[in-house]
Write a protein that holds these residues in place. Structure first.
Motif, PDB file in Angstrom:
ATOM      1  N   GLY A 285       0.805  -1.225   0.000  1.00  0.00           N
ATOM      2  CA  GLY A 285       0.000   0.000   0.000  1.00  0.00           C
ATOM      3  C   GLY A 285       0.831   1.264   0.000  1.00  0.00           C
ATOM      4  N   ASN A 286       1.766   1.355  -0.896  1.00  0.00           N
ATOM      5  CA  ASN A 286       2.650   2.525  -0.980  1.00  0.00           C
ATOM      6  C   ASN A 286       2.945   2.704  -2.456  1.00  0.00           C
ATOM      7  N   PHE A 287       2.032   3.398  -3.138  1.00  0.00           N
ATOM      8  CA  PHE A 287       2.072   3.413  -4.602  1.00  0.00           C
ATOM      9  C   PHE A 287       3.288   4.187  -5.105  1.00  0.00           C
ATOM     10  N   SER A 288       3.745   5.146  -4.331  1.00  0.00           N
ATOM     11  CA  SER A 288       4.929   5.907  -4.728  1.00  0.00           C
ATOM     12  C   SER A 288       6.150   4.979  -4.794  1.00  0.00           C
ATOM     13  N   TRP A 289       6.279   4.137  -3.795  1.00  0.00           N
ATOM     14  CA  TRP A 289       7.393   3.202  -3.777  1.00  0.00           C
ATOM     15  C   TRP A 289       7.254   2.153  -4.886  1.00  0.00           C
ATOM     16  N   VAL A 290       6.039   1.628  -5.039  1.00  0.00           N
ATOM     17  CA  VAL A 290       5.794   0.621  -6.082  1.00  0.00           C
ATOM     18  C   VAL A 290       6.207   1.169  -7.442  1.00  0.00           C
ATOM     19  N   LYS A 291       5.784   2.400  -7.714  1.00  0.00           N
ATOM     20  CA  LYS A 291       6.118   2.958  -9.021  1.00  0.00           C
ATOM     21  C   LYS A 291       7.619   3.189  -9.157  1.00  0.00           C
ATOM     22  N   GLU A 292       8.239   3.662  -8.080  1.00  0.00           N
ATOM     23  CA  GLU A 292       9.664   3.944  -8.175  1.00  0.00           C
ATOM     24  C   GLU A 292      10.455   2.675  -8.498  1.00  0.00           C
ATOM     25  N   VAL A 293      10.190   1.592  -7.787  1.00  0.00           N
ATOM     26  CA  VAL A 293      10.984   0.387  -8.059  1.00  0.00           C
ATOM     27  C   VAL A 293      10.632  -0.247  -9.402  1.00  0.00           C
ATOM     28  N   CYS A 294       9.388  -0.097  -9.832  1.00  0.00           N
ATOM     29  CA  CYS A 294       9.020  -0.675 -11.138  1.00  0.00           C
ATOM     30  C   CYS A 294       9.571   0.159 -12.294  1.00  0.00           C
TER      31      CYS A 294
ATOM     32  N   CYS B 153      -1.899  12.426  -8.196  1.00  0.00           N
ATOM     33  CA  CYS B 153      -1.889  12.116  -9.636  1.00  0.00           C
ATOM     34  C   CYS B 153      -0.485  11.746 -10.104  1.00  0.00           C
ATOM     35  N   ALA B 154       0.519  12.248  -9.397  1.00  0.00           N
ATOM     36  CA  ALA B 154       1.897  11.966  -9.797  1.00  0.00           C
ATOM     37  C   ALA B 154       2.239  10.508  -9.497  1.00  0.00           C
ATOM     38  N   ASP B 155       3.341  10.050 -10.054  1.00  0.00           N
ATOM     39  CA  ASP B 155       3.715   8.652  -9.842  1.00  0.00           C
ATOM     40  C   ASP B 155       4.553   8.473  -8.584  1.00  0.00           C
ATOM     41  N   ILE B 156       5.481   9.393  -8.372  1.00  0.00           N
ATOM     42  CA  ILE B 156       6.405   9.287  -7.244  1.00  0.00           C
ATOM     43  C   ILE B 156       6.357  10.594  -6.457  1.00  0.00           C
ATOM     44  N   ARG B 157       6.302  10.489  -5.138  1.00  0.00           N
ATOM     45  CA  ARG B 157       6.231  11.677  -4.281  1.00  0.00           C
ATOM     46  C   ARG B 157       7.451  11.755  -3.372  1.00  0.00           C
ATOM     47  N   ILE B 158       8.090  12.930  -3.355  1.00  0.00           N
ATOM     48  CA  ILE B 158       9.224  13.213  -2.465  1.00  0.00           C
ATOM     49  C   ILE B 158       8.862  14.464  -1.669  1.00  0.00           C
ATOM     50  N   ALA B 159       9.185  14.476  -0.381  1.00  0.00           N
ATOM     51  CA  ALA B 159       8.876  15.669   0.415  1.00  0.00           C
ATOM     52  C   ALA B 159      10.147  16.241   1.024  1.00  0.00           C
ATOM     53  N   THR B 160      10.125  17.531   1.273  1.00  0.00           N
ATOM     54  CA  THR B 160      11.223  18.140   2.021  1.00  0.00           C
ATOM     55  C   THR B 160      10.888  18.059   3.505  1.00  0.00           C
ATOM     56  N   ALA B 161      11.919  18.110   4.316  1.00  0.00           N
ATOM     57  CA  ALA B 161      11.735  17.951   5.759  1.00  0.00           C
ATOM     58  C   ALA B 161      10.779  19.008   6.325  1.00  0.00           C
ATOM     59  N   ASN B 162      10.744  20.170   5.697  1.00  0.00           N
ATOM     60  CA  ASN B 162       9.901  21.240   6.242  1.00  0.00           C
ATOM     61  C   ASN B 162       8.492  21.285   5.654  1.00  0.00           C
TER      62      ASN B 162
ATOM     63  N   GLY C 176       3.692   6.030   4.140  1.00  0.00           N
ATOM     64  CA  GLY C 176       3.836   5.649   2.736  1.00  0.00           C
ATOM     65  C   GLY C 176       3.204   6.611   1.751  1.00  0.00           C
ATOM     66  N   PHE C 177       2.951   7.839   2.182  1.00  0.00           N
ATOM     67  CA  PHE C 177       2.419   8.814   1.229  1.00  0.00           C
ATOM     68  C   PHE C 177       3.542   9.301   0.312  1.00  0.00           C
ATOM     69  N   VAL C 178       4.732   9.530   0.890  1.00  0.00           N
ATOM     70  CA  VAL C 178       5.895   9.837   0.053  1.00  0.00           C
ATOM     71  C   VAL C 178       6.882   8.687   0.207  1.00  0.00           C
ATOM     72  N   SER C 179       7.771   8.534  -0.750  1.00  0.00           N
ATOM     73  CA  SER C 179       8.729   7.433  -0.631  1.00  0.00           C
ATOM     74  C   SER C 179      10.131   7.919  -0.289  1.00  0.00           C
ATOM     75  N   GLN C 180      10.266   9.221  -0.089  1.00  0.00           N
ATOM     76  CA  GLN C 180      11.588   9.750   0.244  1.00  0.00           C
ATOM     77  C   GLN C 180      11.406  11.117   0.899  1.00  0.00           C
ATOM     78  N   VAL C 181      12.302  11.454   1.838  1.00  0.00           N
ATOM     79  CA  VAL C 181      12.313  12.784   2.449  1.00  0.00           C
ATOM     80  C   VAL C 181      13.715  13.352   2.291  1.00  0.00           C
ATOM     81  N   ALA C 182      13.788  14.612   1.896  1.00  0.00           N
ATOM     82  CA  ALA C 182      15.093  15.259   1.750  1.00  0.00           C
ATOM     83  C   ALA C 182      15.130  16.477   2.658  1.00  0.00           C
ATOM     84  N   GLU C 183      16.357  16.851   3.034  1.00  0.00           N
ATOM     85  CA  GLU C 183      16.483  17.932   4.012  1.00  0.00           C
ATOM     86  C   GLU C 183      15.983  19.280   3.486  1.00  0.00           C
TER      87      GLU C 183
END
Lengths: 276, 276, 276, 276, 276, 276
Positions: free
Chosen positions: D168-177, F132-141, F192-199
């Motif tokens: 249940g983490n579509f962002s991760w699923v898409k990234e690895v695929c 709608c996007a495929d991959i989500r990344i968030a900043t720490a703030n 699991g909303f984002v798959s990565q966090v950056a500073e």
């Protein structure tokens, strides 16, 4: 209704709140080129939100044909992509088909009921368009066919998708789609593809106009809701459509049209409804 | 087509690219035992991928029956499981039904169009099989019935699932399924269960052969795509089927059949298509 | 069957295992007020689980009408909510529609087959109710209409949801729903909305009783399973319904009715089945 | 359990009612050729109905890999069809993919729970297979990847279909695929792709065996029903699955296992259940 | 809120517009008998339309358990039917399960958000109920389990249907459902079954009250719409839910709550909303 | 990539085949007015078919916000219709919402993968766009919130539809949607909303660029097919998606990219793929 000029379509107003769309390339049996189906969408999208329109009639211009289908030149699959790679050609073809489908689907998406008059040659694309329409009327001389297999392809603009949902005789649907044979108006009436047959094109247009005019006297809130809910039902379970209906009418029923319609019914007067 | 011998079926080639499958147990009115439905799947799976076949006709051998349905001995539910536990018996029955369903569904899954000729006794399993077929033709003397309630069970091999989708008259569908009464060819034609009625079995076979031969002259890419897309449409929303259609044709339209078919159309010659 | 008195319905037992439900407000053409549709659900829910009932007939009391539809006083949308806020009124209306839909859907949810006799005025709610029934019979004088657009609203109690699924002629369905015009029994028969037409109300009731009695002689396990599986099929894909069917029959086939039915068939006796 | 010899798989019985399937081509990192996936289906279909099996463990033979994926030689798309026609090649490819999908889906269709131990290289097909399994365990050194884009194609044997439904983490699923990057066991645990990580292959097998043994002590009626109902839920609405569940348990609950399980619970004894 | 006395539930109002429902049979670890689940539906249906309620909290009374699940005496499958016929018993069981499911589903159907506090023993039915709730909070000492396989049956009141849709870790879902093992609050938090863990029952109730109170300050039109649309999304495609959302908000957005909420936002005051 | 100037968006090319879209109204925290969402669709539709683009990054311009959501002036529901009739206003609102939804959905429909960098204020519409996007990344703030209930309405541009499908923790999804509370990057990562966090924003953009660049080196046939098939899977059953996948790859696999990718793999060189 503000008049607007189109290249391949004539749009007129034969009666109040009724628009008549004519496919206008009679010298070519109203065969479609790409510019035509793109313009068809422009026409239908405009009518869909035009408050002066409550019902639409579609026919072909001239005596010979509703439409003979796709113009051969438009069927140039080669020209769609300049790549030799199968996957890249496939991607280009898929985009092309989707745009074509979207154009024709505008007839179904039109918020106002659409009555299609099939007369003379009504081949290929004629079936795609007419299955998007709400009501189908044919002239006695109509020559109808799902013609695509005769040019080596499965119909992809909507016929194979919608025909099984507008006609409840799957054996007949498959036979005409697989054989590409021409069938006439009486057969179309018997199996339920059209709901009326008229002797001549003029008689068919008159019949269409009669229904359109009748619909145009009704509450547009009720009429447009009815179209939407019937199309929703076609594609959903009973439970889903009942739920959607309840939400739809939770707003729609708050219209003043209900009171007006009821009063008119009691007073035997003709109701007047605000535009929509 | 390489000839192959089956125990319960005769497979012949009445015309180029046309296969004729006969249920061959006429002394028992072509009633089915388990070995027969398993073999039916073998037959249909082979025809499905046989490049020498472009259309299939199914009928019963002999004059009396398409099939009188399940042979009583095959209906031995008791023997399916040797457990006394209801859940374990249920598990065994479920597996048994699924295998039976899979066997009959091979008629629907066959990639080539299947025309079913219903003649004489056409009971129970006859309806299951014929609703899997694409086109249904009946002889004037056909005795048709959804017979299962008469042996104490709801039909479970496909009739109750597919009949409402091939006939658009739910009142009639329910009446014949709930009452198990016999109906004739004229009634079947009127409600749209069959699309043609012929006087005799031979006339019906001739009519089937005529359609099959016509289909066999068409592009197999176009024909097989048409079957697939019509069956997809039956089970999906319009939006879903349009999407699937676009992807399907993105490969299919790249065939040389389109050019061949168009050329033949212009030159009034008979096109020849590569096998599929 | 233990007799039970209702305010707006007469429930009788014209034959063993057959219940006859009459809408009983003939002085008002059997028009519905809220108390009636709530009671209809009470009636149908009771019949659904009554082991002495195997088939149900619904008709209107009196000669004039099955039902003229919603009583005008019941159509008081204003009174549903005392808020002036559109969203709060919408919430109240939605709850109201859902309760109304649930009441009418009890006809469809009834586990026993329901035969609907449409006679005289059969307007609006008559179509909602009859599309929930399994089998529809009309009298020659029936005046049928999807009347709702004439009072300014889209039908929301089930007609727009179910009519496209019981009649396989979408052009006709749309025409009668959009125009609200009255249609007669012959037209209803031709398009497949009803499966039988009788000259008089009595003849129609006799025909309904004949079918009901026939159904009542069959295994109730088989009959009730058949109804359930047909309704499931209407709303699901073929694959889904085959799977559901296999699970359903994994229990149902373990019934002793199969043996009894088969024995009776061989011995040409009338089988007796345990109640269900 | 009757032992049976396979070419590419070792099937053993590490504990009563537990089968262990090892992919056995360690010299090639257990890479798959066509004969292997066809045999995998044979193995799983047999275990599915084997009454001596109540839980299945899958791992790779050897220390290096669960499987490195498709063997390059098996990826010969060219050889699938000897036609040059795009549509005919497409038809052959489609049949090939479907057969391949069917083979791998046998892991999901197995009526008994399947526990997958991912160790070492677990690329491409490893993900297809493991998403068919019910429970996934990884070793600390596992190197996992949805590798297909690196050979120029979208994964088509099940990963893209099932991975979004097991994690249940579509962002991760898409990234690895989309990136084909390798990810490790800890990451797989964090996002919920596996539910346990073990230090070594042996520890992972021990953990799998512990779960399998525990499951094998439970009522097989309950366990197999639970697997079926969870898989049904994944693909259906809540309403649909509740309905299916009711029908499923209407037979399953009649098992004697309920009484046995309850008695054992009260008596603190270990229940014994009849085979299934 | 008008107080109302129930037999097995305590309903209180810990804060304005917040209702607290306590399962009240602590001497039996709040285990359920039939009368309880029927009453639960009565409770929830009343709260659903009570304009003085905007959020609901559910917990168990006493310190020991949310609920230990089904009371053994209620699990008497034998007593459901007095027939010996498998099919008739199955019919009775199916009706029984459906009524049970309907009762528990009332928690999901409640138009107001429901926050479930899982504390102490939270077994079997506890999971069914909590998966119907919108938000789940657990206490550190909670002992959670999908316990049904331990009494020989697949959970049929909703857990197997809803758990895969509230937790996106299918490997974990299957493991706990197939093994019936107990898991704790931390594990539940990690896999996403609960969204918060509190040290004690009181702390958990405080946390629930804090969320409930916050929700109760928001526009009830917005809140109730949000719940409905999220539940719709769970069971439908993106396209379907977007369409439904547009219709839903076409009425809801006409509320005066939008203006009030915006004004309050600008003026930094607390908005007051009309009841719903 | 031919440069093109937009009013509210900056589109640049930070690396070969990678496009960077910046929402460019930083003085208003990138809040959206109608012209902006219409232009967003223009931007995305162009990138979707631009053969020089293989991956897209979206962020906000400036340091403060991805977007603070809808600009208050754009939220003027009053101005959507000049009718006082509830139903007519509802029709206008529905059209407005659909156009708005269509605009934002262009991010999902873009054939190339889209990576969304959420930084600073990321409220309301920020969630609609990012789901709608495929991959989500968030900043720490990042300050994230489904903010709509705070202005009196249920989010209707996609968040409530897509959020439950990108995050497998329904309890959390409901809590943040019902409470409108702000959540941070760490919480977003954990659920699991984002798959990565950056500073920092720059670090997040660098991370996005790294993924985008990696994706851009892969076969575009494989990458675009992977996106399409994953999105299809989200909305369909496993059986349906496997079928769709087979048809999709029947064309896609005929690409020369497969051979090129394999060769490059063997030769350890960097493959070059034809544009798509």
């Amino acid at each position: 209704m503000a008049s607007k000029t189109y290249t391949y379509f004539i749009v007129s107003t034969p009666a109040p709140f009724v628009a008549h769309v004519e496919i206008n390339r009679p010298q070519k049996l109203n065969a479609f080129i790409e510019a035509m189906w793109l313009e068809l969408k422009t026409v239908m999208d405009a009518l869909s939100v035009n408050p002066d329109v409550r019902a639409v009639i579609i026919s072909g211009a001239g005596d010979k044909a509703f439409t003979a289908g796709l113009d051969v030149e438009a069927a140039n699959i080669q020209g769609i992509s300049d790549s030799n790679d199968v996957a890249r050609r496939a991607a280009a073809i898929k985009r092309h088909i989707q745009e074509f489908q979207d154009s024709i689907s505008s007839v179904e998406k039109c918020e106002k009921p659409v009555i299609c008059v099939l007369h003379g040659y009504s081949l290929g694309l004629a079936i795609d368009i007419s299955t998007c329409a709400d009501i189908r009327i044919a002239t006695a001389n109509a020559k109808l066919a799902v013609k695509e297999v005769d040019i080596g392809l499965a119909a992809d603009i909507g016929t194979l998708t919608r025909l099984p949902k507008v006609v409840g005789n799957f054996s007949w649907v498959k036979e005409v789609c697989l054989s590409a044979r021409i069938f006439g108006a009486e057969e179309a009436l018997r199996v339920g593809f059209v709901s009326q047959v008229a002797e001549t094109k003029q008689a068919a247009l008159d019949a269409a106009l009669k229904i359109a005019t009748l619909i145009a006297t009704k509450s547009p809130v009720a009429v447009q809701g009815t179209k939407e809910l019937l199309n929703h039902a076609r594609d959903h379970t009973v439970a889903d459509s009942l739920r959607y209906t309840g939400v739809w009418n939770s707003a729609a029923i708050q219209t003043s049209d209900v009171e007006r319609a009821m009063l008119s019914g009691l007073q035997k007067t003709k109701p007047r409804f605000e535009k929509l």
